[in-house]
Design a protein around this motif. Structure first.
Motif, short mmCIF file in Angstrom:
data_model
loop_
_atom_site.label_atom_id
_atom_site.label_comp_id
_atom_site.label_asym_id
_atom_site.label_seq_id
_atom_site.Cartn_x
_atom_site.Cartn_y
_atom_site.Cartn_z
N MET A 1 26.20 36.52 29.44
CA MET A 1 27.88 36.12 29.57
C MET A 1 28.01 34.59 30.18
O MET A 1 27.02 34.35 30.88
CB MET A 1 28.55 37.01 30.55
N PRO A 2 29.05 34.07 29.75
CA PRO A 2 29.40 32.80 30.29
C PRO A 2 30.03 33.03 31.60
O PRO A 2 30.44 34.11 32.02
CB PRO A 2 30.43 32.20 29.48
N GLU A 3 30.09 31.81 32.33
CA GLU A 3 30.35 31.93 33.94
C GLU A 3 31.80 32.42 34.03
O GLU A 3 32.20 33.06 35.08
CB GLU A 3 30.13 30.58 34.38
N LYS A 4 32.59 32.10 33.12
CA LYS A 4 34.04 32.34 32.95
C LYS A 4 33.94 33.99 33.18
O LYS A 4 34.91 34.69 34.12
CB LYS A 4 34.88 32.00 31.78
N CYS A 5 33.17 34.51 32.26
CA CYS A 5 33.29 36.11 32.23
C CYS A 5 32.67 36.70 33.80
O CYS A 5 33.10 37.88 34.22
CB CYS A 5 32.52 36.56 31.07
N TYR A 6 31.71 35.97 34.23
CA TYR A 6 31.25 36.28 35.49
C TYR A 6 32.16 36.57 36.37
O TYR A 6 32.36 37.39 37.24
CB TYR A 6 29.87 35.55 35.54
N ASP A 7 32.89 35.40 36.59
CA ASP A 7 33.94 35.22 37.59
C ASP A 7 34.92 36.34 37.33
O ASP A 7 35.55 36.86 38.30
CB ASP A 7 34.47 33.97 37.51
N GLU A 8 35.44 36.69 36.20
CA GLU A 8 36.60 37.69 35.87
C GLU A 8 35.78 39.02 36.59
O GLU A 8 36.57 39.78 37.16
CB GLU A 8 36.95 37.69 34.56
N PHE A 9 34.68 39.39 36.14
CA PHE A 9 34.06 40.57 36.39
C PHE A 9 33.94 40.89 37.82
O PHE A 9 34.19 41.69 38.55
CB PHE A 9 32.63 40.91 35.60
N PHE A 10 32.96 39.77 38.65
CA PHE A 10 32.53 39.91 39.66
C PHE A 10 33.25 39.32 41.02
O PHE A 10 33.10 39.83 42.04
CB PHE A 10 31.16 39.60 39.77
N LEU A 11 34.01 38.26 40.74
CA LEU A 11 35.06 37.57 41.71
C LEU A 11 36.36 38.26 41.57
O LEU A 11 36.97 38.29 42.80
CB LEU A 11 34.87 36.39 41.54
N HIS A 12 36.95 38.74 40.49
CA HIS A 12 38.27 38.94 40.47
C HIS A 12 38.47 40.42 39.98
O HIS A 12 39.49 40.98 40.21
CB HIS A 12 39.04 38.21 39.49
N PHE A 13 37.23 41.32 39.78
CA PHE A 13 37.16 42.60 39.45
C PHE A 13 38.08 42.92 38.28
O PHE A 13 38.90 43.84 38.35
CB PHE A 13 37.71 43.65 40.70
N ASN A 14 38.32 41.90 37.21
CA ASN A 14 39.31 42.13 36.21
C ASN A 14 38.58 42.54 35.02
O ASN A 14 37.84 41.67 34.07
CB ASN A 14 40.18 40.70 35.81
N PHE A 15 38.34 43.80 34.88
CA PHE A 15 37.47 44.34 33.76
C PHE A 15 38.17 44.39 32.37
O PHE A 15 37.69 44.76 31.20
CB PHE A 15 37.05 45.86 34.03
N ALA A 16 39.49 44.15 32.49
CA ALA A 16 40.51 44.01 31.18
C ALA A 16 40.60 42.70 30.62
O ALA A 16 41.06 42.58 29.86
CB ALA A 16 41.87 44.69 31.62
N HIS A 17 40.01 41.55 31.03
CA HIS A 17 39.98 40.44 30.67
C HIS A 17 39.47 40.28 29.12
O HIS A 17 38.53 40.92 28.98
CB HIS A 17 39.37 39.58 31.68
N GLY A 18 40.33 39.80 28.39
CA GLY A 18 40.18 39.74 27.04
C GLY A 18 38.70 39.38 26.61
O GLY A 18 38.00 39.83 25.78
N GLU A 19 38.35 37.99 27.00
CA GLU A 19 37.06 37.47 26.71
C GLU A 19 35.80 38.22 27.31
O GLU A 19 34.75 38.50 26.85
CB GLU A 19 37.04 36.11 27.31
N ALA A 20 36.06 38.69 28.54
CA ALA A 20 34.94 39.56 29.23
C ALA A 20 35.00 40.97 28.74
O ALA A 20 33.92 41.44 28.93
CB ALA A 20 35.30 39.64 30.66
N ASN A 21 35.70 41.48 27.93
CA ASN A 21 35.73 42.96 27.40
C ASN A 21 34.63 42.87 26.24
O ASN A 21 34.37 43.50 26.00
CB ASN A 21 36.86 43.13 26.58
N LYS A 22 33.99 41.56 25.97
CA LYS A 22 32.91 41.66 24.96
C LYS A 22 31.71 42.27 25.59
O LYS A 22 30.86 42.66 25.15
CB LYS A 22 32.78 40.16 24.36
N HIS A 23 31.81 42.48 26.92
CA HIS A 23 30.42 42.76 27.48
C HIS A 23 30.80 44.09 28.32
O HIS A 23 30.67 44.12 29.67
CB HIS A 23 30.15 41.72 28.55
N PRO A 24 31.15 45.18 27.82
CA PRO A 24 31.61 46.37 28.31
C PRO A 24 30.73 47.28 29.04
O PRO A 24 30.83 48.08 29.74
CB PRO A 24 32.27 47.11 27.13
N GLN A 25 29.20 46.93 28.84
CA GLN A 25 28.35 47.52 29.31
C GLN A 25 27.91 47.32 30.70
O GLN A 25 27.29 47.96 31.55
CB GLN A 25 26.97 47.44 28.42
#
Length: 86
Positions: A19-43
Motif C-alpha cells: 500500500m501507499p503511505e497514505k493508506c498506511y496512515d489511514e489504516f494504522f494511525l487513524h483506524f479509518n478502514f472505510a477510507h475509499g483509497e484504502a479499501n483496495k486493501h481489505p485483507q
C-alpha cells in the motif's frame, strides 16, 4: 540516524509491497478502514487480527487460496502486458 527517522520493518514491508503511505496512515494511525483509497486493501485488517490472535482458526483455506489465485492472475497479466499493478 535518529529514532524518528527509522521505519519499523513491518511498516517498511507494507509500504514497499502492499500500500501507499497514505493508506498506511489511514489504516494504522487513524483506524479509518472505510477510507475509499484504502479499501483496495481489505485483507490487511484480517491479516492484522490473525497476527494479533496468533491463530487462523475459523478462516477458510479454500477461500484464501482462491483469493490468492485471483489476484495472482491479475498481477501476472499486468506484468506480462507491462501495465502498472495497483
Amino acid at each position: 540516524m535518529a529514532d524518528s527517522e527509522q521505519m519499523p520493518a513491518v511498516k517498511e514491508f507494507l509500504l514497499n509491497f502492499f500500500m501507499p503511505e497514505k493508506c498506511y496512515d489511514e489504516f494504522f494511525l487513524h483506524f479509518n478502514f472505510a477510507h475509499g483509497e484504502a479499501n483496495k486493501h481489505p485483507q490487511l485488517p484480517q491479516i492484522w487480527k490473525v497476527l494479533k490472535a496468533g491463530s487462523a482458526q475459523g478462516l477458510s483455506l479454500a477461500s484464501a487460496l482462491l483469493g490468492l489465485y485471483a489476484i495472482s492472475g491479475y498481477v501476472a497479466y499486468c506484468i506480462a502486458r507491462g501495465f502498472p499493478v495497483g
